[in-house]
Each structure stands twice: as structure tokens, then as C-alpha cells.
Design an enzyme around this catalytic site. Structure first.
Site, short mmCIF file in Angstrom:
data_model
loop_
_atom_site.label_atom_id
_atom_site.label_comp_id
_atom_site.label_asym_id
_atom_site.label_seq_id
_atom_site.Cartn_x
_atom_site.Cartn_y
_atom_site.Cartn_z
N ASN A 173 0.88 -1.17 0.00
CA ASN A 173 0.00 0.00 0.00
C ASN A 173 0.91 1.21 0.00
O ASN A 173 1.52 1.54 1.02
CB ASN A 173 -0.89 -0.02 1.25
N GLU B 84 -6.67 4.93 7.93
CA GLU B 84 -6.42 6.34 7.62
C GLU B 84 -7.63 6.97 6.94
O GLU B 84 -7.91 8.15 7.14
CB GLU B 84 -5.15 6.45 6.75
N GLY C 132 2.82 2.35 10.82
CA GLY C 132 3.80 3.43 10.66
C GLY C 132 4.51 3.80 11.95
O GLY C 132 5.17 4.83 12.03
N LYS D 259 0.20 4.27 -0.24
CA LYS D 259 -0.39 5.46 0.39
C LYS D 259 -0.14 6.69 -0.50
O LYS D 259 -0.11 6.55 -1.72
CB LYS D 259 0.14 5.64 1.81
N HIS E 171 -9.41 1.39 5.02
CA HIS E 171 -8.14 1.60 5.70
C HIS E 171 -8.35 2.56 6.88
O HIS E 171 -9.14 3.50 6.78
CB HIS E 171 -7.09 2.16 4.73
N SER F 28 3.66 -2.05 10.34
CA SER F 28 5.11 -2.17 10.56
C SER F 28 5.65 -3.55 10.22
O SER F 28 6.56 -4.07 10.89
CB SER F 28 5.49 -1.77 11.99
N GLU G 89 -5.28 -4.65 10.57
CA GLU G 89 -4.23 -3.66 10.77
C GLU G 89 -4.48 -2.93 12.09
O GLU G 89 -5.27 -1.98 12.13
CB GLU G 89 -4.23 -2.64 9.62
P1 13P Z 1 3.21 0.39 7.63
O1 13P Z 1 3.69 -0.90 7.04
O2 13P Z 1 3.94 1.58 7.11
O3 13P Z 1 3.13 0.34 9.13
O4 13P Z 1 1.68 0.60 7.11
C1 13P Z 1 0.80 -0.44 7.21
C2 13P Z 1 -0.42 -0.08 6.46
O5 13P Z 1 -1.15 0.81 6.83
C3 13P Z 1 -0.71 -0.82 5.22
O6 13P Z 1 -1.98 -0.55 4.75
#
Ligand code: 13P
Length: 252
Positions: free
Chosen positions: A9, A98, A174, A11, A96, A214, A168
Site C-alpha cells: 500500500n 487512515e 507506521g 499510500k 483503511h 510495521s 491492521e
Molecule cells: P506500515 O507498514 O507503514 O506500518 O503501514 C501499514 C499499512 O497501513 C498498510 O496498509
């Protein structure tokens, strides 16, 4: 049997030239190897068609990171599921954390998005997961169950079977703070039980449940070794072809 899947992903990262170069690098790394999982990259809308042109779809699946909750019309700035599908993309990340947190996406909205994605032949990668407070106050199972029930349990068994789920934990995204492989396994097994309660054992056993948060080459192997962890949804570590491939090759 369910598939093992590693999905990136990206982002809101990479300009178009950078994204095309990254897609080419991942595609090249996949040539000549036979990974023990399906590999997908989910990229910004602007990158979908150009990236589709430079990858081998038999080796690397392409997805969007979101789609609109309407089919078409006066929704300035939105990108619909039919538009995503018309680029050649086959997947779409939905729900997601976010999007839930920063753009107010509710289960009601996500229900519409899932339906539109399925109607247009896209496979939703549907994300669920608790925030830190819910992990700490012990409500995390209930929170995740409600996210699944509210957005997905109106689907027929046939449609539900088309989904990929991604657990997640928001506190692990992150932050560099991964859920332990035991914490991931515990939740994935729970999620599979929730699915079984609604759709039965066969559907539950056939649903791929990815872990995200992560995930990196150094921890992927232990996570993927767990029986209910069917792969990963990778943020930061998917922005570098070498580290992404380090996760892809973590399946033994
Ligand atoms: P990270 O791997 O950067 O922690 O992000 C995970 C994520 O949100 C994947 O959709």
C-alpha cells in the site's frame, strides 16, 4: 484453499515517474522467481493506468487505495469503482484506518464502496483494526467484530468469498511497533471464527486474512508462519523494491 498474499500500500507516496520506476523494479524482481504468494501493489489513482502498462499482470496484481461510494455523477474529485476497473486494476483497498480516521469513512459508507467494487469486478482488500486505546482497554475483539459485521455481513456468502481481509492494528501502523506474531495470530483466528459463525467453515477457511502494521523483512517470516496469517499489507516497506521483495520471499 486460501491464498497467501503480500500487498503493498503505497499510500500518498511517489510522483508518477517515481511510482512507475518502483513498479518496474518490483516487476523485474518478480521475473524469474516463483513466490509462494500472490503479489499486489496498491498505488495512487494517478498511477494506475501507467503502472498497469509496465507490469506483468500474471506476476503482479494492481490495486487502488480507495474508490468512491457512488457510481458516477456530480462528486467532484472522487474516483469511482468503474473508473478504477477501467485502468486494468483488479483490487481496491477499502476501510483503511487512515480513511476511517481522516476522511470520516463509516461502515455505512464502506458498505456502498464494497458493493460497488464487487459490482465492477474489483476484489476489495478490506481493512479492520483497533486503535491503541481499544487494545489497552481490552475491547479490541468487539471493535473488530463490529467493523466486520457492520460493513460486510449483508453480503451473500458468494460475495463475501471474493474479499480479502486485512487486520491492521492502528497502533502498529507506521509506528515501528508491530503486533507480535502471537497477537496477530490470536486476532486472525478470532476473525476467522467470526466469519465462520456467519458464513460457515468453508468460507472462513478460504478467506485470506492479511496482517498490516510495521511489517518488514525482519518480522515477516515469524508473522507469516502463523497458521491464520495469510500474508501482509505493507506500507512503508513496500516503497522500496528490495525490502518489499524481502517480505514477498518470507513465505516458505
Ligand atoms: P506500515 O507498514 O507503514 O506500518 O503501514 C501499514 C499499512 O497501513 C498498510 O496498509
Amino acid at each position: 484453499m486460501r491464498k497467501n498474499i503480500v500487498a503493498g500500500n503505497w499510500k500518498m507516496n511517489t510522483t508518477l515517474p517515481e511510482g512507475v520506476a518502483l513498479a518496474k523494479a518490483v516487476n523485474a524482481a518478480l521475473c524469474g522467481v516463483t513466490p509462494k504468494c500472490d503479489v499486489i501493489i496498491a498505488v495512487p489513482f494517478t498511477h494506475l493506468a501507467p503502472v498497469n502498462d509496465v507490469i506483468d499482470n500474471s506476476k503482479l496484481g494492481l490495486g487502488a487505495e480507495n474508490c468512491a461510494d457512488h457510481r458516477s455523477g456530480a462528486y467532484t474529485g472522487e474516483v469511482s469503482a468503474p473508473m478504477v476497473a477501467s485502468t486494468g486494476a483488479k483490487y481496491v483497498i477499502l476501510g483503511h484506518s487512515e480513511r476511517r480516521q481522516y476522511y470520516g469513512e463509516t461502515s455505512e459508507i464502506l458498505k456502498e464502496k464494497v458493493n460497488l467494487a464487487l459490482e465492477n469486478g474489483l476484489t476489495p482488500i478490506f481493512c479492520i483494526g483497533e486503535v491503541l486505546e481499544e487494545r489497552e482497554n481490552g475491547t479490541f475483539f468487539d471493535v473488530v467484530k463490529a467493523q466486520i459485521e457492520e460493513a460486510l455481513f449483508d453480503l451473500s456468502a458468494e460475495d463475501f468469498s471474493k474479499l480479502i481481509l486485512a487486520y491492521e492494528p492502528v497502533w502498529a501502523i507506521g509506528t515501528g511497533k508491530t503486533a507480535t506474531d502471537d497477537q496477530a495470530e490470536e486476532m486472525h483466528a478470532y476473525i476467522r471464527g467470526v466469519i465462520e459463525g456467519k458464513y460457515g467453515n468453508e468460507v472462513a477457511e478460504n478467506t485470506s486474512i492479511l496482517y498490516g502494521g510495521s511489517c518488514k523483512p525482519s518480522n515477516a517470516k515469524a508473522l507469516f508462519a502463523k497458521p491464520n496469517v495469510d500474508g501482509g499489507l505493507i506500507g512503508g516497506a513496500s516503497l522500496d523494491a528490495e525490502s518489499f521483495m524481502g517480505i514477498v520471499t518470507a513465505f516458505e
